[in-house]
Motif scaffolding. Structure first.
Motif, short mmCIF file in Angstrom:
data_model
loop_
_atom_site.label_atom_id
_atom_site.label_comp_id
_atom_site.label_asym_id
_atom_site.label_seq_id
_atom_site.Cartn_x
_atom_site.Cartn_y
_atom_site.Cartn_z
N HIS A 1 -18.90 21.93 -5.36
CA HIS A 1 -17.46 23.40 -6.39
C HIS A 1 -16.81 22.24 -7.85
CE1 HIS A 1 -16.39 25.87 -2.71
NE2 HIS A 1 -16.94 24.83 -2.43
N CYS A 2 -17.82 21.62 -8.23
CA CYS A 2 -17.66 20.80 -9.22
C CYS A 2 -17.63 22.25 -10.50
CB CYS A 2 -19.11 19.99 -10.34
SG CYS A 2 -18.42 18.15 -9.00
N ALA A 3 -17.81 22.74 -11.18
CA ALA A 3 -17.77 23.81 -12.44
C ALA A 3 -16.22 24.34 -11.92
CB ALA A 3 -18.94 24.96 -11.87
N GLU A 4 -15.91 25.06 -10.22
CA GLU A 4 -14.25 25.78 -10.24
C GLU A 4 -12.77 24.68 -10.79
OE1 GLU A 4 -12.21 26.27 -6.06
OE2 GLU A 4 -14.34 26.68 -6.16
N ALA A 5 -13.61 23.17 -9.44
CA ALA A 5 -12.68 22.33 -10.39
C ALA A 5 -12.48 21.46 -12.07
CB ALA A 5 -13.43 20.47 -9.60
N TYR A 6 -13.81 21.67 -12.10
CA TYR A 6 -13.42 21.30 -14.00
C TYR A 6 -12.65 22.62 -15.23
CZ TYR A 6 -15.88 19.02 -17.94
OH TYR A 6 -15.65 18.22 -19.51
N ARG A 7 -13.25 23.89 -14.37
CA ARG A 7 -12.21 24.61 -15.09
C ARG A 7 -10.68 24.46 -14.83
NH1 ARG A 7 -16.56 28.03 -13.15
NH2 ARG A 7 -17.46 28.81 -14.64
N ALA A 8 -10.23 24.22 -13.49
CA ALA A 8 -9.06 23.62 -13.29
C ALA A 8 -8.36 22.83 -14.10
CB ALA A 8 -9.35 23.82 -11.86
N LEU A 9 -9.51 21.71 -14.15
CA LEU A 9 -9.02 20.53 -15.32
C LEU A 9 -8.77 20.87 -16.18
CD1 LEU A 9 -10.76 17.64 -13.49
CD2 LEU A 9 -8.49 18.14 -13.36
N ILE A 10 -9.29 21.66 -16.86
CA ILE A 10 -9.59 22.24 -18.12
C ILE A 10 -8.31 22.75 -18.41
CG2 ILE A 10 -9.99 24.25 -20.19
CD1 ILE A 10 -12.73 23.13 -18.98
N GLU A 11 -7.64 23.47 -17.70
CA GLU A 11 -6.26 24.08 -17.88
C GLU A 11 -4.89 23.31 -17.54
OE1 GLU A 11 -5.09 27.36 -18.71
OE2 GLU A 11 -7.37 27.37 -18.68
N ALA A 12 -4.99 21.51 -16.79
CA ALA A 12 -4.30 20.62 -16.52
C ALA A 12 -3.92 19.91 -17.95
CB ALA A 12 -4.80 20.05 -15.51
N LYS A 13 -5.46 20.22 -19.23
CA LYS A 13 -5.31 19.72 -19.77
C LYS A 13 -4.56 20.15 -20.62
CE LYS A 13 -8.41 17.74 -23.31
NZ LYS A 13 -9.58 17.31 -23.80
N LYS A 14 -4.56 21.43 -20.51
CA LYS A 14 -3.86 22.35 -21.47
C LYS A 14 -2.25 22.12 -21.45
CE LYS A 14 -7.27 25.89 -22.31
NZ LYS A 14 -7.47 27.37 -22.16
N GLN A 15 -1.98 22.30 -20.00
CA GLN A 15 -0.99 21.52 -19.66
C GLN A 15 -0.16 20.24 -20.10
OE1 GLN A 15 -1.18 22.48 -15.49
NE2 GLN A 15 -2.10 24.44 -15.55
N GLY A 16 -1.20 19.60 -20.42
CA GLY A 16 -0.47 17.81 -20.56
C GLY A 16 -0.75 16.91 -19.60
#
Length: 286
Positions: free
Chosen positions: A121-136
């Motif tokens: 599930h690395c792609a799925e998790a990576y996408r979620a972390l991209i959003e977490a980065k946008k959230q700071g």
């Protein structure tokens, strides 16, 4: 292309591909358990600015307590942590990240990595972390133990380029294909286990060069990593070794000795696991 930067002090830095400034040298805390806060605090007070931890190490709270104990400002310390890939995917990675932040007593982590290309599930998790980065919650996003095929898969999926790839690096494990690919694509290389977990500290080649330079075998191994321009994070659980591990900036290994050390990689040997060859299916990057 990333140019090779060689640390000249504990305060030397590199600018990652997302603009975040990261120290080139720090402390690894794998298997640093009961005395983790004391070691982290001592390292910070000796000038270390980078601490590398992970969910798997089970000591993120020790790092957080160590920073608090040091009395230094949170923003003056660069913290790296990692998510252990699992079948929980997006939900798992965000839950783990939030727990990480609680343990670190911080609203953000400076660099967060997928620990390995596994868990499906690395792609799925990576996408979620991209959003977490946008959230700071994350300042910079990277990976660990990713081979060239995994890095290419991230690009093929249209995902943000990782800022860092952390891999095992020492004279017996040089992973030149991964290093070269990362440098060609502006991904900074961070090496773990620069001391090869101490398993080669009695090696005659290392000992001979150490004697020649009036340095310890550990310093020769750390300097080899520094001199190759890798972000270097020697681990120690002993406060007494922090200073000697960092005494690698005002001298260098001569070219002829670097060639001898580099030749050790002609017969690759690993001191730990090597998931850089995991399949894209196993990683969840198809």
């Amino acid at each position: 292309m990333t140019s090779r930067l060689i640390a000249t002090s504990l305060t030397s830095t590199v600018t990652l591909n997302d603009g975040v400034i990261m120290p080139l040298f720090g402390l690894g805390v794998y298997q640093v358990d009961n005395n983790c806060p004391d070691v982290v605090a001592a390292a910070i007070n000796q000038g270390y600015q980078l601490i590398d931890t992970a969910e798997f190490y089970a000591n993120e709270d020790g790092v957080g307590n160590g920073i608090k104990q040091s009395g230094k400002k949170r923003e003056d310390i660069f913290i790296v942590s990692k998510w252990w890939p699992s079948s929980e995917g997006e939900k798992g990675v965000i839950k783990t990240l939030d727990t990480c932040l609680q343990s670190l007593q911080s609203s953000y982590v400076d660099l967060y990595l997928l620990h390995a290309p596994q868990g499906r599930h690395c792609a799925e998790a990576y996408r979620a972390l991209i959003e977490a980065k946008k959230q700071g919650k994350i300042r910079s996003l990277g990976v660990s133990n990713f081979g060239v095929v995994h890095l290419k898969a991230l690009a093929k999926l249209g995902l943000d380029k990782p800022s860092v790839n952390q891999i095992e690096l020492h004279p017996w494990q040089q992973k030149k294909d991964i290093v070269n690919y990362c440098r060609e694509h502006n991904i900074v290389v961070m090496g773990y286990s620069p001391l090869a977990k101490g398993q080669k500290i009695q090696d005659k080649t290392i000992g001979g060069i150490a004697n020649k330079l009036s340095k310890t075998p550990a310093q020769v191994l750390i300097r080899w990593s520094v001199q190759h321009g890798f972000i270097t994070i020697p681990k120690t659980s002993q406060k007494s070794r922090l200073q000697s591990n960092a005494d690698v900036f005002d001298w260098s290994i001569p070219d002829e000795d670097m060639k001898v050390l580099d030749a050790l990689g002609n017969t690759p040997w690993s001191c730990t696991w090597d998931p850089t060859h995991n399949s894209l299916k196993e990683a969840g990057l198809e």
